[in-house]
Scaffold this motif. Structure first.
Motif, PDB file in Angstrom:
ATOM      1  N   PRO A  63       8.905  18.253   8.861  1.00  0.00           N
ATOM      2  CA  PRO A  63      10.008  18.875   8.124  1.00  0.00           C
ATOM      3  C   PRO A  63       9.913  18.653   6.614  1.00  0.00           C
ATOM      4  CG  PRO A  63      10.806  16.983   9.355  1.00  0.00           C
ATOM      5  CD  PRO A  63       9.358  17.171   9.713  1.00  0.00           C
ATOM      6  N   GLY A  64       9.161  17.657   6.178  1.00  0.00           N
ATOM      7  CA  GLY A  64       9.029  17.409   4.750  1.00  0.00           C
ATOM      8  C   GLY A  64      10.225  16.700   4.148  1.00  0.00           C
ATOM      9  N   SER A  65      11.137  16.258   4.993  1.00  0.00           N
ATOM     10  CA  SER A  65      12.313  15.555   4.468  1.00  0.00           C
ATOM     11  C   SER A  65      11.922  14.147   4.023  1.00  0.00           C
ATOM     12  CB  SER A  65      13.409  15.480   5.526  1.00  0.00           C
ATOM     13  OG  SER A  65      12.940  14.793   6.661  1.00  0.00           O
ATOM     14  N   GLY A  66      12.611  13.658   3.021  1.00  0.00           N
ATOM     15  CA  GLY A  66      12.312  12.342   2.487  1.00  0.00           C
ATOM     16  C   GLY A  66      13.322  11.311   2.923  1.00  0.00           C
ATOM     17  N   CYS A  67      12.922  10.075   2.917  1.00  0.00           N
ATOM     18  CA  CYS A  67      13.838   8.971   3.196  1.00  0.00           C
ATOM     19  C   CYS A  67      13.448   7.803   2.290  1.00  0.00           C
ATOM     20  CB  CYS A  67      13.805   8.568   4.665  1.00  0.00           C
ATOM     21  SG  CYS A  67      12.226   7.941   5.217  1.00  0.00           S
ATOM     22  N   ARG A  68      14.439   7.038   1.885  1.00  0.00           N
ATOM     23  CA  ARG A  68      14.209   5.895   1.002  1.00  0.00           C
ATOM     24  C   ARG A  68      13.700   4.723   1.823  1.00  0.00           C
ATOM     25  NH1 ARG A  68      13.695   6.470  -3.899  1.00  0.00           N
ATOM     26  NH2 ARG A  68      15.326   6.127  -5.369  1.00  0.00           N
ATOM     27  N   LEU A  69      12.636   4.093   1.373  1.00  0.00           N
ATOM     28  CA  LEU A  69      12.112   2.892   2.008  1.00  0.00           C
ATOM     29  C   LEU A  69      12.458   1.710   1.125  1.00  0.00           C
ATOM     30  CD1 LEU A  69       8.584   4.224   3.007  1.00  0.00           C
ATOM     31  CD2 LEU A  69      10.625   4.071   4.427  1.00  0.00           C
ATOM     32  N   ASN A  70      12.973   0.666   1.726  1.00  0.00           N
ATOM     33  CA  ASN A  70      13.388  -0.515   0.974  1.00  0.00           C
ATOM     34  C   ASN A  70      12.208  -1.245   0.349  1.00  0.00           C
ATOM     35  OD1 ASN A  70      16.096  -0.131   1.602  1.00  0.00           O
ATOM     36  ND2 ASN A  70      15.923  -1.335   3.479  1.00  0.00           N
ATOM     37  N   ARG A  71      12.533  -2.049  -0.641  1.00  0.00           N
ATOM     38  CA  ARG A  71      11.539  -2.890  -1.307  1.00  0.00           C
ATOM     39  C   ARG A  71      10.981  -3.884  -0.291  1.00  0.00           C
ATOM     40  NH1 ARG A  71      13.150  -7.661  -4.882  1.00  0.00           N
ATOM     41  NH2 ARG A  71      11.111  -8.419  -5.419  1.00  0.00           N
ATOM     42  N   THR A  72       9.685  -4.121  -0.326  1.00  0.00           N
ATOM     43  CA  THR A  72       9.057  -5.065   0.593  1.00  0.00           C
ATOM     44  C   THR A  72       8.198  -6.055  -0.182  1.00  0.00           C
ATOM     45  OG1 THR A  72       7.138  -3.643   0.926  1.00  0.00           O
ATOM     46  CG2 THR A  72       8.955  -3.374   2.477  1.00  0.00           C
ATOM     47  N   ALA A  73       7.795  -7.111   0.497  1.00  0.00           N
ATOM     48  CA  ALA A  73       6.913  -8.115  -0.095  1.00  0.00           C
ATOM     49  C   ALA A  73       5.865  -8.502   0.947  1.00  0.00           C
ATOM     50  CB  ALA A  73       7.703  -9.330  -0.543  1.00  0.00           C
ATOM     51  N   PRO A  74       4.855  -7.636   1.167  1.00  0.00           N
ATOM     52  CA  PRO A  74       3.832  -7.950   2.172  1.00  0.00           C
ATOM     53  C   PRO A  74       2.856  -9.008   1.677  1.00  0.00           C
ATOM     54  CG  PRO A  74       3.273  -5.923   1.048  1.00  0.00           C
ATOM     55  CD  PRO A  74       4.621  -6.357   0.524  1.00  0.00           C
ATOM     56  N   SER A  75       2.308  -9.771   2.629  1.00  0.00           N
ATOM     57  CA  SER A  75       1.251 -10.711   2.252  1.00  0.00           C
ATOM     58  C   SER A  75      -0.050  -9.925   2.153  1.00  0.00           C
ATOM     59  CB  SER A  75       1.137 -11.838   3.282  1.00  0.00           C
ATOM     60  OG  SER A  75       0.862 -11.319   4.540  1.00  0.00           O
ATOM     61  N   ARG A  76      -0.985 -10.440   1.396  1.00  0.00           N
ATOM     62  CA  ARG A  76      -2.212  -9.722   1.119  1.00  0.00           C
ATOM     63  C   ARG A  76      -3.390 -10.685   1.149  1.00  0.00           C
ATOM     64  NH1 ARG A  76      -4.803  -8.254  -3.985  1.00  0.00           N
ATOM     65  NH2 ARG A  76      -6.029  -6.391  -3.601  1.00  0.00           N
ATOM     66  N   LEU A  77      -4.474 -10.266   1.755  1.00  0.00           N
ATOM     67  CA  LEU A  77      -5.720 -11.008   1.740  1.00  0.00           C
ATOM     68  C   LEU A  77      -6.781 -10.065   1.189  1.00  0.00           C
ATOM     69  CD1 LEU A  77      -7.318 -13.574   2.505  1.00  0.00           C
ATOM     70  CD2 LEU A  77      -7.797 -12.480   4.687  1.00  0.00           C
ATOM     71  N   PRO A  78      -7.121 -10.216  -0.105  1.00  0.00           N
ATOM     72  CA  PRO A  78      -8.095  -9.298  -0.691  1.00  0.00           C
ATOM     73  C   PRO A  78      -9.459  -9.400  -0.020  1.00  0.00           C
ATOM     74  CG  PRO A  78      -7.253 -10.857  -2.335  1.00  0.00           C
ATOM     75  CD  PRO A  78      -6.691 -11.244  -1.015  1.00  0.00           C
ATOM     76  N   PRO A  79     -10.239  -8.311  -0.062  1.00  0.00           N
ATOM     77  CA  PRO A  79     -11.579  -8.357   0.540  1.00  0.00           C
ATOM     78  C   PRO A  79     -12.463  -9.355  -0.206  1.00  0.00           C
ATOM     79  CG  PRO A  79     -11.263  -6.323  -0.670  1.00  0.00           C
ATOM     80  CD  PRO A  79      -9.950  -7.032  -0.666  1.00  0.00           C
ATOM     81  N   PRO A  80     -13.416  -9.954   0.484  1.00  0.00           N
ATOM     82  CA  PRO A  80     -14.296 -10.928  -0.178  1.00  0.00           C
ATOM     83  C   PRO A  80     -15.189 -10.270  -1.216  1.00  0.00           C
ATOM     84  CG  PRO A  80     -15.057 -10.491   2.046  1.00  0.00           C
ATOM     85  CD  PRO A  80     -13.754  -9.768   1.877  1.00  0.00           C
ATOM     86  N   MET A  81     -15.537 -11.026  -2.220  1.00  0.00           N
ATOM     87  CA  MET A  81     -16.458 -10.533  -3.241  1.00  0.00           C
ATOM     88  C   MET A  81     -17.876 -10.704  -2.731  1.00  0.00           C
ATOM     89  SD  MET A  81     -14.387  -9.677  -5.623  1.00  0.00           S
ATOM     90  CE  MET A  81     -15.211  -9.601  -7.176  1.00  0.00           C
ATOM     91  N   SER A  82     -18.694  -9.687  -2.871  1.00  0.00           N
ATOM     92  CA  SER A  82     -20.082  -9.754  -2.385  1.00  0.00           C
ATOM     93  C   SER A  82     -20.988 -10.344  -3.431  1.00  0.00           C
ATOM     94  CB  SER A  82     -20.580  -8.376  -2.012  1.00  0.00           C
ATOM     95  OG  SER A  82     -19.828  -7.891  -0.938  1.00  0.00           O
TER      96      SER A  82
END
Length: 82
Positions: A63-82
């Motif tokens: 339908p293309g309708s929008g909805c507001r998503l609340n602010r989040t604080a996800p944890s993150r594990l960046p990819p390793p450096m090669s």
């Protein structure tokens, strides 16, 4: 790197219940530290960090309708450096 499977539990002479309790305690400590906003470094694995994400608008594809998503604080594990 070794893997701790069913045989690994026996090689360190602990029960599966005790091993599960240790893993739960470690994960609990990591979670508690991330909740306070600090980063967690696991040597040889990486650094977990928390980043803030602002509110955003999500869209439903059909339908293309929008909805507001609340602010989040996800944890993150960046990819390793090669």
């Amino acid at each position: 790197m070794g893997r701790l499977g069913p045989g690994g539990v026996r090689s360190v002479r602990t029960s599966a219940h005790e091993a599960a309790a240790v893993v739960e305690q470690v994960l609990s400590e990591i979670t508690d530290t991330l909740v306070t906003g600090e980063s967690v470094k696991l040597s040889g694995f990486g650094v977990f960090t928390v980043r803030d994400r602002a509110k955003l608008v999500g869209r439903t594809p059909r339908p293309g309708s929008g909805c507001r998503l609340n602010r989040t604080a996800p944890s993150r594990l960046p990819p390793p450096m090669s």
